[in-house]
Design an enzyme around this catalytic site. Structure first.
Site, short mmCIF file in Angstrom:
data_model
loop_
_atom_site.label_atom_id
_atom_site.label_comp_id
_atom_site.label_asym_id
_atom_site.label_seq_id
_atom_site.Cartn_x
_atom_site.Cartn_y
_atom_site.Cartn_z
CE1 TYR A 103 -25.14 0.19 83.57
CE2 TYR A 103 -27.11 0.63 82.26
CZ TYR A 103 -26.45 -0.12 83.22
OH TYR A 103 -27.08 -1.19 83.82
CE LYS A 107 -24.40 -3.14 82.41
NZ LYS A 107 -23.92 -4.35 83.12
#
Length: 197
Positions: A103, A107
């Site tokens: 993640y 991002k």
């Protein structure tokens, strides 16, 4: 307000193109695109499988790229458009104590993609920016199991509270409006000061 709901897998080019084609067929063009699809599966780095890595990147980065590209082609052709991507404060810091390597990396990729498109497309009338929210108070994190984790997060946030959806709405409206015409490639961080510590 006229709206339409569509189901699409943003990691599939054909789904993204169908979605954009449907919008253009209904309203004639695309002026604003807000890319907000994302997933997070928490695993320690040494336990992160290639399947988890690929699934996370397919939605969070590949899907965002496909949506930017499909909407961007229309916007570039008409000489105007606003693209707003959702990154995360995880693009700036390593949130803890949860483990979320895929993640965080995806991002960070959203921010760099936004910066790159922002520089490439601004002179053709298309602004590309992103927001990086902190932890947002949603039903997903109100479970009994997560209460200790939420208390820990609150100790890391100078504002002393989680973000509300309303904390993000004005930023998105600003980035979608003509008020932000001179802003591009920017990562607008909205996290109550958490990334400052």
């Amino acid at each position: 307000i006229k709206s339409i709901a569509l189901t699409a897998d943003v990691s599939k080019p054909e789904d993204v193109q169908r979605m954009v084609d449907t919008i253009v067929a209904r309203w004639g063009t695309v002026h604003i695109a807000c890319n907000n699809a994302g997933i997070n599966m928490n695993s320690a780095s040494e336990d992160t499988s290639l399947e988890e890595w690929d699934k996370t990147f397919n939605v969070n980065l590949r899907g965002l790229f496909l949506c930017c590209q499909a909407a961007g082609r229309i916007m570039l052709n008409q000489g105007y458009g606003k693209i707003i991507n959702t990154a995360s404060m995880a693009s700036l810091i390593v949130p803890h104590p949860q483990k979320q390597l895929a993640y965080n990396a995806s991002k960070a990729g959203v921010v760099k993609l936004t910066q790159t498109l922002g520089t490439e497309w601004i002179d053709r009338g298309v602004n590309v920016n992103c927001i990086s929210p902190g932890i947002v108070d949603t039903p997903l994190i109100r479970s009994k199991d997560l209460r200790p984790l939420v208390r820990r997060w609150l100790g890391d946030i100078p504002a002393g509270r989680l973000a509300q959806a309303t904390d993000l709405q004005a930023a998105v409206v600003y980035l979608a409006s003509e008020a932000s015409d001179y802003m591009t490639g920017h990562n607008l961080v909205i996290e109550g000061g958490q990334s400052l510590w």
